[in-house]
Write a protein that holds these residues in place. Structure first.
Motif, PDB file in Angstrom:
ATOM      1  N   UNK A 150      -0.582   6.584   3.294  1.00  0.00           N
ATOM      2  CA  UNK A 150       0.198   7.475   3.803  1.00  0.00           C
ATOM      3  C   UNK A 150       1.512   7.173   4.334  1.00  0.00           C
ATOM      4  N   UNK A 151       2.509   7.771   4.247  1.00  0.00           N
ATOM      5  CA  UNK A 151       3.780   7.605   5.096  1.00  0.00           C
ATOM      6  C   UNK A 151       4.022   8.691   5.930  1.00  0.00           C
ATOM      7  N   UNK A 152       4.079   8.592   7.152  1.00  0.00           N
ATOM      8  CA  UNK A 152       4.040   7.387   8.036  1.00  0.00           C
ATOM      9  C   UNK A 152       2.831   6.629   7.940  1.00  0.00           C
ATOM     10  N   UNK A 153       2.633   5.518   8.241  1.00  0.00           N
ATOM     11  CA  UNK A 153       1.415   4.810   8.133  1.00  0.00           C
ATOM     12  C   UNK A 153       0.548   5.428   9.546  1.00  0.00           C
ATOM     13  N   UNK A 154      -0.869   5.747   9.140  1.00  0.00           N
ATOM     14  CA  UNK A 154      -1.653   6.494  10.365  1.00  0.00           C
ATOM     15  C   UNK A 154      -2.113   5.353  11.342  1.00  0.00           C
ATOM     16  N   UNK A 155      -2.099   5.977  12.421  1.00  0.00           N
ATOM     17  CA  UNK A 155      -2.402   5.088  13.719  1.00  0.00           C
ATOM     18  C   UNK A 155      -3.477   4.156  13.484  1.00  0.00           C
ATOM     19  N   UNK A 156      -4.539   4.848  12.924  1.00  0.00           N
ATOM     20  CA  UNK A 156      -5.900   4.017  12.468  1.00  0.00           C
ATOM     21  C   UNK A 156      -5.485   2.561  11.798  1.00  0.00           C
ATOM     22  N   UNK A 157      -4.739   2.780  10.855  1.00  0.00           N
ATOM     23  CA  UNK A 157      -4.422   1.733  10.000  1.00  0.00           C
ATOM     24  C   UNK A 157      -3.534   0.829  10.809  1.00  0.00           C
ATOM     25  N   UNK A 158      -2.767   0.972  11.255  1.00  0.00           N
ATOM     26  CA  UNK A 158      -1.900   0.224  12.431  1.00  0.00           C
ATOM     27  C   UNK A 158      -2.860  -0.445  13.184  1.00  0.00           C
ATOM     28  N   UNK A 159      -3.896  -0.019  13.724  1.00  0.00           N
ATOM     29  CA  UNK A 159      -4.935  -0.549  14.722  1.00  0.00           C
ATOM     30  C   UNK A 159      -5.668  -1.554  13.906  1.00  0.00           C
ATOM     31  N   UNK A 160      -6.305  -1.228  12.817  1.00  0.00           N
ATOM     32  CA  UNK A 160      -7.049  -2.148  12.206  1.00  0.00           C
ATOM     33  C   UNK A 160      -6.364  -3.388  11.623  1.00  0.00           C
ATOM     34  N   UNK A 161      -4.969  -3.089  11.537  1.00  0.00           N
ATOM     35  CA  UNK A 161      -4.220  -4.411  11.113  1.00  0.00           C
ATOM     36  C   UNK A 161      -3.802  -5.324  11.995  1.00  0.00           C
ATOM     37  N   UNK A 162      -3.576  -4.511  13.272  1.00  0.00           N
ATOM     38  CA  UNK A 162      -3.374  -5.404  14.515  1.00  0.00           C
ATOM     39  C   UNK A 162      -4.648  -6.166  15.003  1.00  0.00           C
ATOM     40  N   UNK A 163      -5.770  -5.520  15.015  1.00  0.00           N
ATOM     41  CA  UNK A 163      -7.111  -6.084  15.196  1.00  0.00           C
ATOM     42  C   UNK A 163      -7.384  -7.320  14.352  1.00  0.00           C
ATOM     43  N   UNK A 164      -7.201  -7.084  13.036  1.00  0.00           N
ATOM     44  CA  UNK A 164      -7.413  -8.091  11.802  1.00  0.00           C
ATOM     45  C   UNK A 164      -6.529  -9.307  12.169  1.00  0.00           C
ATOM     46  N   UNK A 165      -5.225  -9.076  12.415  1.00  0.00           N
ATOM     47  CA  UNK A 165      -4.419 -10.337  12.791  1.00  0.00           C
ATOM     48  C   UNK A 165      -4.955 -11.061  13.938  1.00  0.00           C
ATOM     49  N   UNK A 166      -5.087 -10.331  15.023  1.00  0.00           N
ATOM     50  CA  UNK A 166      -5.672 -11.044  16.219  1.00  0.00           C
ATOM     51  C   UNK A 166      -6.783 -11.913  15.925  1.00  0.00           C
ATOM     52  N   UNK A 167      -7.777 -11.304  15.273  1.00  0.00           N
ATOM     53  CA  UNK A 167      -9.098 -11.773  14.878  1.00  0.00           C
ATOM     54  C   UNK A 167      -8.908 -13.030  14.208  1.00  0.00           C
ATOM     55  N   UNK A 168      -8.192 -12.932  12.878  1.00  0.00           N
ATOM     56  CA  UNK A 168      -7.916 -14.043  11.889  1.00  0.00           C
ATOM     57  C   UNK A 168      -7.320 -15.435  12.820  1.00  0.00           C
ATOM     58  N   UNK A 169      -6.196 -15.049  13.780  1.00  0.00           N
ATOM     59  CA  UNK A 169      -5.515 -15.910  14.416  1.00  0.00           C
ATOM     60  C   UNK A 169      -6.462 -16.788  15.227  1.00  0.00           C
ATOM     61  N   UNK A 170      -7.406 -15.796  16.078  1.00  0.00           N
ATOM     62  CA  UNK A 170      -8.200 -16.447  17.073  1.00  0.00           C
ATOM     63  C   UNK A 170      -9.347 -17.431  16.214  1.00  0.00           C
ATOM     64  N   UNK A 177       0.781  -1.230   0.042  1.00  0.00           N
ATOM     65  CA  UNK A 177       0.137  -0.032   0.056  1.00  0.00           C
ATOM     66  C   UNK A 177       0.764   1.193   0.089  1.00  0.00           C
ATOM     67  N   UNK A 178       1.957   1.267   0.870  1.00  0.00           N
ATOM     68  CA  UNK A 178       2.762   2.435   0.779  1.00  0.00           C
ATOM     69  C   UNK A 178       3.397   2.636  -0.478  1.00  0.00           C
ATOM     70  N   UNK A 179       3.963   1.349  -1.092  1.00  0.00           N
ATOM     71  CA  UNK A 179       4.648   1.351  -2.517  1.00  0.00           C
ATOM     72  C   UNK A 179       3.779   2.119  -3.518  1.00  0.00           C
ATOM     73  N   UNK A 180       2.572   1.633  -3.786  1.00  0.00           N
ATOM     74  CA  UNK A 180       1.518   2.029  -4.587  1.00  0.00           C
ATOM     75  C   UNK A 180       0.870   3.373  -4.136  1.00  0.00           C
ATOM     76  N   UNK A 181       1.387   4.066  -3.008  1.00  0.00           N
ATOM     77  CA  UNK A 181       1.004   5.290  -2.643  1.00  0.00           C
ATOM     78  C   UNK A 181      -0.627   5.416  -2.251  1.00  0.00           C
ATOM     79  N   UNK A 182      -1.163   4.135  -1.707  1.00  0.00           N
ATOM     80  CA  UNK A 182      -2.528   3.912  -1.424  1.00  0.00           C
ATOM     81  C   UNK A 182      -2.501   4.355   0.028  1.00  0.00           C
TER      82      UNK A 182
END
Length: 381
Positions: A103-123, A96-101
């Protein structure tokens, strides 16, 4: 010995690096939700859980070892999918960063959603894997025996990899026996890894014996040894099988009612050895029966070096691979073995090969992308 130490150091380094990567990413995500989380407390808990797989091998009281084994077994499944989904999440964020989809640095909310997705999928995946490991599937194969060697059709059942002593292994025995009996087999074959390295890890061996004794067949239950069926408690394992009315074939054969010949091989790589028993050459095993005009079925736990059996036998039964047990493990076993699962025949004159994914689990008490299974084999004349 030096090679074993080097291999252990390499594996430990890889495992340690992967855990550092997971711990760092999960701590960063958890702080987004719980800003007051104490770093030393988190690191201490994480190190304890990640180290449980090593601590379980220390000479500790049996109760402590049991708890550590339980923690490590479930943690390894969580570890696999946390690592997989974290890597995928980072690849997606990087793309997403390479394709400029993004922003850089990655916004906090995107980090949050990424983490929640990882935890949810793992569960979700781990929960499914735990549930799926409690289920037993039935598969069936029809095998045409060449020539007129088979006097009549025979119904065989194949299981492998019970891993008695592993987490939740004894809970499956009753349903396994009931399932086998419902199939009304002529012969039951167990292609290795009945045990999980240590006979003493079985919590209630007498109950397990009584359940296995209740398997109903026309000609009996026969077994060969797998790589986990050896070690210091080998003699106790053998006595367990005798009490269970299971005939153990150690590079030996038995003639089943003048209908077929069943051979059981010693596994080539026993953990801790088979009490001094050594695997023989297949030519030596088959020599006494080469003049008997009956089909030959061989139980050989590990499906490697299939060329040893070219044209000499009719059917090879194996297990060991678990079909990877947890996806993407199946990609690895498929790359390692000529056949890691199912029915295979190289040519019309080659033996039929059936590799089962096993009826139990090893290590993690989970199944993702694979099943615990009982195999029906109909030998046709």
């Amino acid at each position: 010995m030096a090679g074993v130490i080097i291999a252990f150091i390499i594996i430990l380094s890889i495992y340690g690096s992967a855990n550092y990567y997971i711990a760092r990413k999960t701590y960063h995500w958890l702080r987004l939700v719980f800003p007051t989380i104490h770093p030393k407390l988190y690191i201490g808990i994480y190190i304890f859980i990640a180290s449980s797989i090593i601590l379980a091998f220390l000479p500790l009281p049996s109760v402590v070892k049991g708890v550590l084994s339980w923690i490590s077994a479930y943690w390894m499944g969580v570890f696999v999918y946390l690592l997989l989904f974290i890597v995928l999440a980072n690849l997606i964020l990087l793309t997403g960063r390479l394709l400029k989809l993004i922003a850089k640095p990655i916004p906090r909310n995107i980090h949050l959603y990424a983490g929640l997705t990882v935890f949810l999928l793992t569960t979700i995946v781990v929960s499914y894997g735990i549930y799926n490991a409690t289920q037993i599937k039935n598969v069936s194969y029809d095998i045409q025996i060449k020539g007129d060697q088979l006097p009549e059709d025979i119904h065989m059942v194949l299981i492998s990899d019970l891993h008695l002593g592993a987490i939740n292994s004894e809970k499956r025995i009753k349903s396994i026996v009931e399932n086998i009996n419902s199939l009304e087999p002529d012969i039951v074959t167990i292609a290795g890894d009945l045990f999980n390295d240590d006979y003493n890890a079985i919590k209630n061996p007498e109950k397990a014996i009584e359940l296995l004794k209740s398997i109903q067949t026309k000609y009996g239950v026969f077994a060969s040894l797998g790589n986990h069926d050896g070690g210091e408690t080998f003699d106790e394992m053998v006595r367990f099988l005798e009490k269970s009315n299971i005939t153990l074939l150690n590079d030996e054969h038995v003639i089943i009612d003048d209908k077929l010949i069943l051979v059981g091989r010693l596994d080539p790589s026993p953990i801790g050895g088979f009490g001094g028993l050594q695997r023989k050459d297949i030519i030596e095993i088959l020599a006494p029966i080469e003049d008997i005009d009956l089909p030959i079925v061989v139980m050989d736990h590990t499906p490697s070096k299939l060329e040893l059996y070219e044209e000499d036998i009719d059917l090879l039964l194996a297990g060991h691979t678990h079909r990877g047990q947890l996806f993407p493990g199946s990609l690895i076993t498929n790359a390692i073995f000529e056949v890691d699962y199912g029915h295979y025949q190289k040519s019309a004159t080659s033996p039929h090969v059936i590799v089962t994914s096993g009826v139990g689990t090893w290590g993690m008490p989970m199944r993702v992308g694979t099943n615990n299974e009982i195999v029906s084999i109909n030998l046709r004349r």
